[in-house]
Design a protein around this motif. Structure first.
Motif, PDB file in Angstrom:
ATOM      1  N   LYS A 287       0.840  -1.202   0.000  1.00  0.00           N
ATOM      2  CA  LYS A 287       0.000   0.000   0.000  1.00  0.00           C
ATOM      3  C   LYS A 287       0.873   1.250   0.000  1.00  0.00           C
ATOM      4  N   ILE A 288       1.977   1.211   0.717  1.00  0.00           N
ATOM      5  CA  ILE A 288       2.897   2.350   0.720  1.00  0.00           C
ATOM      6  C   ILE A 288       3.511   2.534  -0.661  1.00  0.00           C
ATOM      7  N   VAL A 289       3.932   1.436  -1.273  1.00  0.00           N
ATOM      8  CA  VAL A 289       4.518   1.513  -2.613  1.00  0.00           C
ATOM      9  C   VAL A 289       3.525   2.119  -3.597  1.00  0.00           C
ATOM     10  N   GLU A 290       2.272   1.723  -3.504  1.00  0.00           N
ATOM     11  CA  GLU A 290       1.248   2.262  -4.400  1.00  0.00           C
ATOM     12  C   GLU A 290       1.112   3.769  -4.240  1.00  0.00           C
ATOM     13  N   SER A 291       1.145   4.255  -3.010  1.00  0.00           N
ATOM     14  CA  SER A 291       1.048   5.695  -2.778  1.00  0.00           C
ATOM     15  C   SER A 291       2.276   6.428  -3.312  1.00  0.00           C
ATOM     16  N   VAL A 292       3.447   5.869  -3.073  1.00  0.00           N
ATOM     17  CA  VAL A 292       4.683   6.513  -3.519  1.00  0.00           C
ATOM     18  C   VAL A 292       4.765   6.540  -5.039  1.00  0.00           C
ATOM     19  N   SER A 293       4.196   5.551  -5.701  1.00  0.00           N
ATOM     20  CA  SER A 293       4.294   5.447  -7.157  1.00  0.00           C
ATOM     21  C   SER A 293       3.716   6.658  -7.877  1.00  0.00           C
ATOM     22  N   ALA A 294       2.802   7.385  -7.232  1.00  0.00           N
ATOM     23  CA  ALA A 294       2.224   8.574  -7.863  1.00  0.00           C
ATOM     24  C   ALA A 294       3.312   9.576  -8.220  1.00  0.00           C
ATOM     25  N   PHE A 295       4.397   9.613  -7.447  1.00  0.00           N
ATOM     26  CA  PHE A 295       5.466  10.571  -7.717  1.00  0.00           C
ATOM     27  C   PHE A 295       6.291  10.157  -8.930  1.00  0.00           C
ATOM     28  N   TRP A 296       6.710   8.908  -9.005  1.00  0.00           N
ATOM     29  CA  TRP A 296       7.517   8.561 -10.181  1.00  0.00           C
ATOM     30  C   TRP A 296       6.672   8.548 -11.448  1.00  0.00           C
ATOM     31  N   GLU A 297       5.378   8.244 -11.312  1.00  0.00           N
ATOM     32  CA  GLU A 297       4.503   8.318 -12.487  1.00  0.00           C
ATOM     33  C   GLU A 297       4.346   9.754 -12.973  1.00  0.00           C
ATOM     34  N   ALA A 298       4.505  10.718 -12.061  1.00  0.00           N
ATOM     35  CA  ALA A 298       4.423  12.134 -12.430  1.00  0.00           C
ATOM     36  C   ALA A 298       5.754  12.673 -12.943  1.00  0.00           C
ATOM     37  N   GLY A 299       6.784  11.853 -12.939  1.00  0.00           N
ATOM     38  CA  GLY A 299       8.072  12.270 -13.477  1.00  0.00           C
ATOM     39  C   GLY A 299       9.099  12.689 -12.453  1.00  0.00           C
ATOM     40  N   PHE A 300       8.830  12.440 -11.171  1.00  0.00           N
ATOM     41  CA  PHE A 300       9.800  12.789 -10.137  1.00  0.00           C
ATOM     42  C   PHE A 300      10.928  11.761 -10.114  1.00  0.00           C
ATOM     43  N   THR A 301      12.136  12.255  -9.918  1.00  0.00           N
ATOM     44  CA  THR A 301      13.322  11.390  -9.913  1.00  0.00           C
ATOM     45  C   THR A 301      13.753  10.984  -8.518  1.00  0.00           C
ATOM     46  N   ASP A 302      13.391  11.787  -7.515  1.00  0.00           N
ATOM     47  CA  ASP A 302      13.807  11.568  -6.131  1.00  0.00           C
ATOM     48  C   ASP A 302      12.580  11.706  -5.237  1.00  0.00           C
ATOM     49  N   ILE A 303      12.378  10.749  -4.328  1.00  0.00           N
ATOM     50  CA  ILE A 303      11.193  10.762  -3.469  1.00  0.00           C
ATOM     51  C   ILE A 303      11.635  10.493  -2.035  1.00  0.00           C
ATOM     52  N   ALA A 304      11.349  11.448  -1.149  1.00  0.00           N
ATOM     53  CA  ALA A 304      11.689  11.304   0.267  1.00  0.00           C
ATOM     54  C   ALA A 304      10.465  10.847   1.051  1.00  0.00           C
ATOM     55  N   LEU A 305      10.645   9.866   1.913  1.00  0.00           N
ATOM     56  CA  LEU A 305       9.567   9.339   2.737  1.00  0.00           C
ATOM     57  C   LEU A 305       9.608   9.992   4.117  1.00  0.00           C
ATOM     58  N   VAL A 306       8.446  10.419   4.586  1.00  0.00           N
ATOM     59  CA  VAL A 306       8.303  10.941   5.938  1.00  0.00           C
ATOM     60  C   VAL A 306       7.633   9.867   6.782  1.00  0.00           C
ATOM     61  N   GLN A 307       8.365   9.227   7.674  1.00  0.00           N
ATOM     62  CA  GLN A 307       7.750   8.294   8.609  1.00  0.00           C
ATOM     63  C   GLN A 307       7.170   9.101   9.762  1.00  0.00           C
ATOM     64  N   VAL A 308       5.850   9.093   9.882  1.00  0.00           N
ATOM     65  CA  VAL A 308       5.171   9.922  10.878  1.00  0.00           C
ATOM     66  C   VAL A 308       5.383   9.353  12.280  1.00  0.00           C
ATOM     67  N   GLY A 309       5.699  10.228  13.227  1.00  0.00           N
ATOM     68  CA  GLY A 309       5.749   9.838  14.633  1.00  0.00           C
ATOM     69  C   GLY A 309       7.122   9.423  15.104  1.00  0.00           C
ATOM     70  N   ASP A 310       7.641  10.153  16.075  1.00  0.00           N
ATOM     71  CA  ASP A 310       8.950   9.805  16.628  1.00  0.00           C
ATOM     72  C   ASP A 310       8.956   8.415  17.254  1.00  0.00           C
ATOM     73  N   ALA A 311       7.827   8.016  17.841  1.00  0.00           N
ATOM     74  CA  ALA A 311       7.766   6.747  18.572  1.00  0.00           C
ATOM     75  C   ALA A 311       8.025   5.541  17.680  1.00  0.00           C
ATOM     76  N   LEU A 312       7.788   5.677  16.360  1.00  0.00           N
ATOM     77  CA  LEU A 312       7.941   4.541  15.455  1.00  0.00           C
ATOM     78  C   LEU A 312       9.218   4.595  14.619  1.00  0.00           C
ATOM     79  N   GLN A 313      10.031   5.643  14.768  1.00  0.00           N
ATOM     80  CA  GLN A 313      11.187   5.801  13.886  1.00  0.00           C
ATOM     81  C   GLN A 313      12.156   4.620  13.967  1.00  0.00           C
ATOM     82  N   GLU A 314      12.580   4.280  15.173  1.00  0.00           N
ATOM     83  CA  GLU A 314      13.577   3.219  15.306  1.00  0.00           C
ATOM     84  C   GLU A 314      13.055   1.889  14.783  1.00  0.00           C
ATOM     85  N   ARG A 315      11.799   1.588  15.089  1.00  0.00           N
ATOM     86  CA  ARG A 315      11.247   0.318  14.620  1.00  0.00           C
ATOM     87  C   ARG A 315      11.078   0.313  13.106  1.00  0.00           C
TER      88      ARG A 315
END
Length: 329
Positions: free
Chosen positions: A283-311
């Protein structure tokens, strides 16, 4: 090949934690890392706003391979462009050529704090264009005197300059900004997966073309990976419901209290519609794909929430990157 980045969210984590996350993200295989540059978090629940440039300096020494970028710095109000030129040059030296200076016209949330008011969007874009000219001039290493509409520079020179210079990415959201700013930039930056932005950029005379080894088009997307989908949705709603307002609203709100009031009727389900939440990597890949389909070359992911960063970095980042690279062009 599409590049994938990790976002260092200064609004949701303290500086020492951000350095640890940066090292872990490099180890997990991310290609680059971008840092927000805020004076305040969007929401009080996020709870942080360390100085991005000090943090990036530490990250430049703690990492070895990943590209680094501000996403984005406003060089017009809280910072004078002459100061931005100096610290960008210094950071490029510390990063040994891995740094890109991402610039934008700013948000009221961060820029109003120095008491200089908040200009209209047209004026902000004029200020940004002039600021880029000042930064470019100073990055030549020459003595600069500038008398402009918005900025003055007197007998300024950057003494420590990287040989490779500093690439500049500029955040744009519409045709007027692209027409004015694209010819001054090296790379496009945007927060929406809009093909029309890339097309307009490439059609602008004097702008470096995206793709084919030229300009990068750098996008960013929030995700909230977590082992329990319901808990991830609740976390995304608590920390990221401000995201529902869109850039035109978010750029003008002045305080976290304003963002809280503006988003009081945003429901968890509303957030889940725009941010992929839970353990489903596909599901995450599907959401991210909108950027490369639009012609973006670089895509940064924002993992929401400090509590989940390490995991996230320990358990999900590597398999997610494998899936993204298998799916992306």
């Amino acid at each position: 090949m599409t590049s994938f980045g990790y976002t260092l969210m200064t609004e949701q984590s303290g500086p020492r934690d951000l350095v640890r996350y940066a090292v872990a993200a490099e180890r997990a295989g991310f290609d680059f890392e971008v840092s927000s540059d805020h004076y305040s978090p969007w929401l009080a629940e996020q709870g942080h706003a360390p100085y991005a440039w000090t943090t990036l300096g530490a990250i430049a020494h703690a990492t070895e391979r990943v590209g680094l970028m501000t996403y984005v710095t406003c060089p017009t109000t809280r910072y004078h462009p002459a100061v931005v030129a100096q610290k960008a040059a210094t950071l490029q030296l510390l990063a040994e050529g891995r740094f890109t200076l991402g610039l934008g016209s700013g948000e009221n949330l961060n820029e109003h704090v120095v008491g200089q008011g908040w200009p209209t969007v047209g004026v902000r874009q004029e200020m940004l264009a002039e600021a880029i000219e000042v930064i470019r001039a100073l990055h030549t290493g020459e003595l600069v005197d500038h008398r402009g509409t918005h900025f003055d520079v007197e007998s300024a020179r950057i003494w420590d300059l990287p040989e490779q210079g500093v690439d500049i990415g500029v955040a744009v959201a519409g045709e007027r900004g692209i027409e004015q700013l694209a010819p001054l930039a090296d790379h496009l930056v945007a927060v929406e997966p809009r093909a029309d932005l890339v097309e307009a950029w490439n059609a602008t005379e004097g702008a470096p073309k995206v793709g084919s080894g030229g300009a990068r088009a750098v996008g960013q997307i929030p995700i909230c990976w977590g082992p329990d989908e319901d808990e991830a949705v609740q976390l995304a709603h608590e920390q990221f419901r401000w995201f529902a307002g869109g850039w035109k609203v978010n750029a003008d709100l002045p305080t976290p209290a304003g963002f809280s009031g503006a988003t009081q009727f945003v429901r968890p389900d509303d957030v889940a519609e725009s941010i992929p939440c839970g353990p489903d990597l596909d599901k995450i890949v599907e959401s991210v794909s909108a950027f490369w389909e639009a012609g973006f070359t670089d895509i940064a992911l924002v993992q929401v929430g400090d509590a989940l960063q390490e995991r996230f970095l320990a358990e999900a980042a590597e398999p997610l990157l494998e899936k993204l690279r298998a799916a992306a062009p």
